[in-house]
Design an enzyme around this catalytic site. Structure first.
Site, short mmCIF file in Angstrom:
data_model
loop_
_atom_site.label_atom_id
_atom_site.label_comp_id
_atom_site.label_asym_id
_atom_site.label_seq_id
_atom_site.Cartn_x
_atom_site.Cartn_y
_atom_site.Cartn_z
N THR A 79 20.20 22.84 25.94
CA THR A 79 20.20 24.30 26.12
C THR A 79 21.54 24.96 25.74
O THR A 79 21.65 26.18 25.76
CB THR A 79 19.85 24.67 27.59
OG1 THR A 79 20.77 23.98 28.44
CG2 THR A 79 18.43 24.25 27.93
N ARG A 84 20.72 22.89 36.17
CA ARG A 84 20.74 24.34 35.90
C ARG A 84 19.62 24.81 34.98
O ARG A 84 19.19 25.95 35.06
CB ARG A 84 22.07 24.73 35.21
CG ARG A 84 23.14 25.23 36.12
CD ARG A 84 24.14 26.11 35.35
NE ARG A 84 24.39 25.62 33.99
CZ ARG A 84 25.43 24.85 33.64
NH1 ARG A 84 26.33 24.54 34.54
NH2 ARG A 84 25.58 24.43 32.40
N SER A 85 19.19 23.94 34.07
CA SER A 85 18.20 24.35 33.06
C SER A 85 16.78 23.94 33.46
O SER A 85 15.86 24.05 32.65
CB SER A 85 18.55 23.75 31.70
OG SER A 85 19.79 24.26 31.26
N CYS A 132 35.42 19.77 16.25
CA CYS A 132 35.05 20.72 15.19
C CYS A 132 36.19 20.99 14.20
O CYS A 132 36.00 20.94 12.98
CB CYS A 132 34.59 22.04 15.81
SG CYS A 132 35.60 22.63 17.17
N GLN A 137 40.23 29.84 15.59
CA GLN A 137 38.97 29.28 16.05
C GLN A 137 38.05 30.32 16.71
O GLN A 137 38.48 31.13 17.54
CB GLN A 137 39.24 28.09 16.97
CG GLN A 137 39.96 26.97 16.21
CD GLN A 137 40.19 25.69 16.99
OE1 GLN A 137 41.28 25.14 16.94
NE2 GLN A 137 39.19 25.21 17.71
N LYS A 181 44.06 16.42 19.34
CA LYS A 181 42.84 15.87 18.73
C LYS A 181 42.95 15.89 17.21
O LYS A 181 42.54 14.96 16.52
CB LYS A 181 41.61 16.69 19.14
CG LYS A 181 41.16 16.49 20.58
CD LYS A 181 40.00 17.46 20.90
CE LYS A 181 39.69 17.44 22.40
NZ LYS A 181 38.71 18.49 22.77
N HIS A 195 35.41 28.37 12.17
CA HIS A 195 36.85 28.18 12.34
C HIS A 195 37.53 28.27 10.98
O HIS A 195 37.05 27.67 10.01
CB HIS A 195 37.17 26.80 12.92
CG HIS A 195 36.68 26.58 14.32
ND1 HIS A 195 36.22 27.59 15.15
CD2 HIS A 195 36.61 25.43 15.05
CE1 HIS A 195 35.88 27.05 16.32
NE2 HIS A 195 36.10 25.76 16.29
#
Lengths: 339, 339
Positions: free
Chosen positions: B13, B41-42, B132, B159, B216, B245
């Protein structure tokens, strides 16, 4: 020192011209007479100075007669044409355009870096105000350079739309309004939508693939710091922010500087404020820097990718310290020491 | 090669999970059964896959039984807890969180760079999907590195808020709405207003003054390119853009590369598209890169500040190539060559 001074503001109705008038007022510059000049387009307008409406005059022959200092911010063409005329009519020009910056006869001045260069104003009667992105960078570079010998700068800028002028502020506003109302945003000022977007293009492209804005950061930095050997590579981008340019700097020095040493040096630098408390999310942002004269600096850290390197992040109001304030500071020194 | 495959999407989700489902559909991934998993939660939600409503199940023991591949994008905590369970229950995990990326037993894969590393998936039954910002950078770095030997990278990122998830997209929308209506924008997701602002802070700060996001980019780049000696310094910033980005790169190589050579190499690189026509204002922007899978690269120029240097600008959709598409590409190779 002259007790007071007659000041012309040329390009008075533009974003920077307006801010120059406000800076003269705020800083209590001893103005005995102000003359506001603009192009034909602004005929009939008037602007407030110290509570009084001052009519805007269309620039022409004789516009600078009786004036001591002329602050110019009306574009390169106007400066090329009218700055020599202003000097011939008796006014020393402080010029915010790029027209005269790289003229070897013309001093290019940031008062925190090279105020002594103002002495050379008589060569042409012109003192050049550097590019906005350069000013805020050199106020941070200068004290670090004195401490450790600056060798190389890699800078990426995030520049506010106000740097393009009032019309670009309207463009961003209008685009955000169109998006909010579900309409297609129009671009007239920029080649691409700026709302919710950004692009690496400020000023015309040059033959080496860099833009003129990027090359200004190279050439003006060297001239202001009197160091032709400093290497600079810049990428300048426009971002959807109204005021304040942000810059990410990667610096190489001859000698080792720890992050703490760099922070201590910058904490003492004039018109620089260190905002560097990552633990409480304190680092400079455009909203924080807007509408004041400090260059805010943070994210100061030792570069893990080279010896003697420092990374940092700085933000300043491009219309104030990046343009109007710096010009008025130059005028203050001119008045105090030379007129 | 297995003809078809049972696929679980864990974190279905979320912004990336949703995009994973869409990528499976778009790319005609041969799904014989799909299982959508999310947190408590979903509960009760359902999502569309190939025109059918698929109920979302709450993740738990047995969730992965009968599944061949599990695509995870539910945060590091969920991955730490459930990825080993998924493998124990028979599913190979492709994990989009940072939980397993630097585990020496776990391959970290960008199909255009190091598809051969997928072979090591059996060590722990996990293949990690990189960050990413790293993915879009290494698809450009790899072919240049092969040609000229990459030594050092200085990168500044711009970003998009979607990198933080759906809640940050809402935050930017809500802040723009508040500003439009003359109200004070609220920040709940970020420590500072992001509308009409930006800040150099993505992920927690580490002891060396860099953020985790910045580190990272250092560590994942080395692992993906199998080059521990490549030096990287990163400054990561969040900008008011929804998708894609942008990155400004300053690169040093062992051997000289002309701008033309770099452009020619990148024109042939898989999933890279050169957009580099300054004369007609063509360079990558976030709006241009959004909703497709190419990493767009432009502003390719020889660095005037160092020998053997190249500067460039790249943009990619952080939710697609930066996350979901890359994970589905890994799953495609896994299915084709290993299952």
């Amino acid at each position: 020192m002259a007790a007071s001074c007659r000041v012309a503001v040329c390009g008075a109705t533009g974003a920077v011209g307006n801010q120059m008038i406000q800076c003269l007022e705020e800083r209590d510059f001893p103005v005995s007479e102000i003359r506001l000049l603009a192009s034909e387009r602004s005929r009939g307008r008037s602007l407030k100075f110290k509570g009084q409406e001052v009519p805007v005059q269309v620039i022409g022959k004789g516009s600078f007669e009786g004036m001591d200092i002329a602050l110019f911010s009306a574009g390169g063409g106007t400066s090329k044409q009218w700055a020599p005329q202003a000097w011939a009519e008796g006014a020393v020009v402080v010029d915010n355009s790029s027209a005269w910056r790289m003229d070897p006869q013309v001093p290019l001045v940031v008062p925190e870096c090279n105020p002594e260069d103002i002495a050379r104003y008589k060569n042409k009667g012109i003192i050049a105000n550097p590019n906005c992105s350069t000013i805020q960078m050199v106020v941070v570079l200068k004290p670090l350079h004195l401490a450790a010998g600056l060798k190389r700068v890699v800078v990426t800028t995030f520049q506010a739309v106000s740097g393009t002028g009032q019309k670009a502020i309207f463009e961003l506003q209008n685009q955000l309004k169109a998006i909010h109302e579900g309409n297609q945003p129009e671009n007239k000022v920029y080649p691409h939508q700026i709302a919710l977007n950004l692009f690496p293009h400020i000023g015309p492209f040059t033959d080496n693939g860099y833009t003129e804005e990027e090359m200004k950061m190279v050439n003006e930095t060297r001239k202001i710091l009197h160091e032709d050997g400093i290497l600079v590579s810049a990428t300048c981008s426009r971002v959807p922010v109204y005021y304040s340019h942000s810059e990410a700097l990667n610096l190489a020095f001859e000698r080792k500087l720890t992050a703490k040493e760099a922070r201590d040096i910058l904490a003492k630098a004039p018109l620089v404020k260190v905002v560097d408390e990552p633990a409480t999310n304190q680092y400079p942002t455009p909203l924080m820097a807007a509408h004041q004269d400090y260059t805010l600096v943070g994210r100061i850290r030792e570069d893990i990718s080279q010896a003697n390197g420092i990374d940092l992040w700085l933000v300043a109001d491009n219309i104030r310290k990046g343009a109007a304030t710096n010009a008025v500071q130059i005028a203050e020194i001119l008045l105090r020491d030379y007129l």
